[in-house]
Write an enzyme that holds these catalytic residues in place. Structure first.
Site, PDB file in Angstrom:
ATOM      1  CG  ASP A 165     -65.274  19.258 -27.028  1.00  0.00           C
ATOM      2  OD1 ASP A 165     -64.076  19.044 -26.783  1.00  0.00           O
ATOM      3  OD2 ASP A 165     -65.726  19.427 -28.177  1.00  0.00           O
ATOM      4  CD  GLU A 195     -59.643  19.836 -30.148  1.00  0.00           C
ATOM      5  OE1 GLU A 195     -59.817  18.679 -30.566  1.00  0.00           O
ATOM      6  OE2 GLU A 195     -60.590  20.649 -29.977  1.00  0.00           O
ATOM      7  CD  GLU A 196     -63.548  22.530 -29.882  1.00  0.00           C
ATOM      8  OE1 GLU A 196     -63.768  22.116 -31.047  1.00  0.00           O
ATOM      9  OE2 GLU A 196     -63.944  21.933 -28.875  1.00  0.00           O
ATOM     10  CG  ASP A 218     -61.099  16.100 -26.835  1.00  0.00           C
ATOM     11  OD1 ASP A 218     -62.099  16.565 -26.244  1.00  0.00           O
ATOM     12  OD2 ASP A 218     -60.575  16.661 -27.814  1.00  0.00           O
TER      13      ASP A 218
END
Length: 327
Positions: A165, A195-196, A218
């Site tokens: 991921d 993104e996280e 993703d």
């Protein structure tokens, strides 16, 4: 494909510190695109120019990974830390981490903890082998960031690694870049940052590019492990085309494009409805007046752990769908 995934997962790229993974991706794509730029936040934007008056298409995969940050060093040299992204206390116990400067450590919890149900990151520490605070300060500093360790391995067509991921999505984009024929469309391959931490890089990149449509690549959760929550998505049953998650209801134009392409190529695919979480498409579709956006997902077991697991065939099929859809 496995060799590419192996290289990308080895690269350091905790959210906010994506320089290592960005350099690794540039090395893989520099001879296959027309332009490469890095924006202010650190997004890597690679352009493949079209030969005609086609659409402007944005393809996004985030290159950052979850990790931890040193917040305090005690007198005996043990390091307290906070999370960067969705770090699970239970998945972190007994794991090894590596700081950006190469210092390694082991994560464990206080001996006075009576019940693992009360396990919190605030009750855990990193042992870097230092005997005193002064020794530890020679090795790392407050604010130093680390990623989890978990080397990529492949067995029976399944890849297990940390940071799948979303290095699996990055590998899909890199492979798509290499596979693309000439097209009328102007294609922006964006390897996004942070993104996280809240889909941050995708938002600024989409505002800059303002594409006609966008597809994020993703990972997504699966429903194929013992005792899991019921879910249609399974590893090895094909890429998943997202219907919705908590950040987006995917645009019917983009969803139809992906579904029709999979049918045209006779590639098995799955439909994904995710009750929680989101990805870059959630930020892209509400940017600059609205952008039609959707997601092509790689089914992944044990998300946000050092042993995330995906199917090699799902990734390869995703490349075929994406390559055909944007040409």
């Amino acid at each position: 494909m496995f060799n590419l995934v192996n290289k990308l997962t080895k690269a350091f790229g905790v959210s906010g510190s994506e320089g290592g993974i960005r350099d690794a991706i540039i090395e893989e794509i520099k001879d296959s695109v027309d332009e490469i730029t890095t924006d202010v936040l650190g997004n890597l934007i690679a352009l493949k120019k079209g030969k005609g008056n086609g659409k402007k298409i944005m393809l996004a995969a985030h290159m950052d990974e979850i990790g931890v940050m040193a917040t305090y060093i005690d007198d005996k040299g043990f390091v307290r830390f906070s999370n960067i992204g969705g770090v699970s206390p239970s998945c972190s116990v007994g794991q090894r981490v590596v700081f950006q400067n190469g210092v390694r450590g082991s994560v464990f919890y206080e001996e006075k903890l009576q019940d693992l149900r009360s396990l919190k990151l605030s009750k855990m520490y990193i042992d870097i082998g230092a005997g005193t605070r002064e020794d530890a300060q020679k090795m790392i500093a407050i604010g130093s960031v680390a990623c989890f360790e978990g080397a990529a391995v492949m067995q029976n067509g399944m890849i297990t690694s940390k940071a799948l991921d979303d290095r699996s999505g990055c590998a899909v984009l890199v492979s798509t870049i290499r596979a693309l024929p000439e097209t009328d469309n102007e294609l922006y391959f964006v390897f996004t940052v942070q993104e996280e931490l809240g889909l941050r890089g995708a938002r600024t990149a989409a505002y800059q590019i303002q594409p006609d449509l966008a597809v994020a690549v993703d990972v997504t959760l699966t429903g194929d492990t013992p005792g899991c929550n019921p879910m249609e998505v399974k590893c090895g049953s094909g890429p998943a085309i997202k219907i919705k998650d908590s950040s987006i209801i995917c645009h019917p134009q983009v969803r139809s494009l992906l579904e029709d392409t999979a049918k045209k190529l006779n590639i098995p695919y799955q439909l994904e409805i995710l009750d929680r979480g989101g990805n870059d498409s959630g930020a892209i579709h509400i940017t600059a007046g609205g952008i039609p956006a959707g997601t092509l997902s790689i089914p992944c077991r044990y998300v946000h752990s050092p042993c995330e697991t995906v199917s090699l065939s799902d990734m390869e099929q995703a490349v075929r769908i994406l390559t055909c859809a944007v040409t």
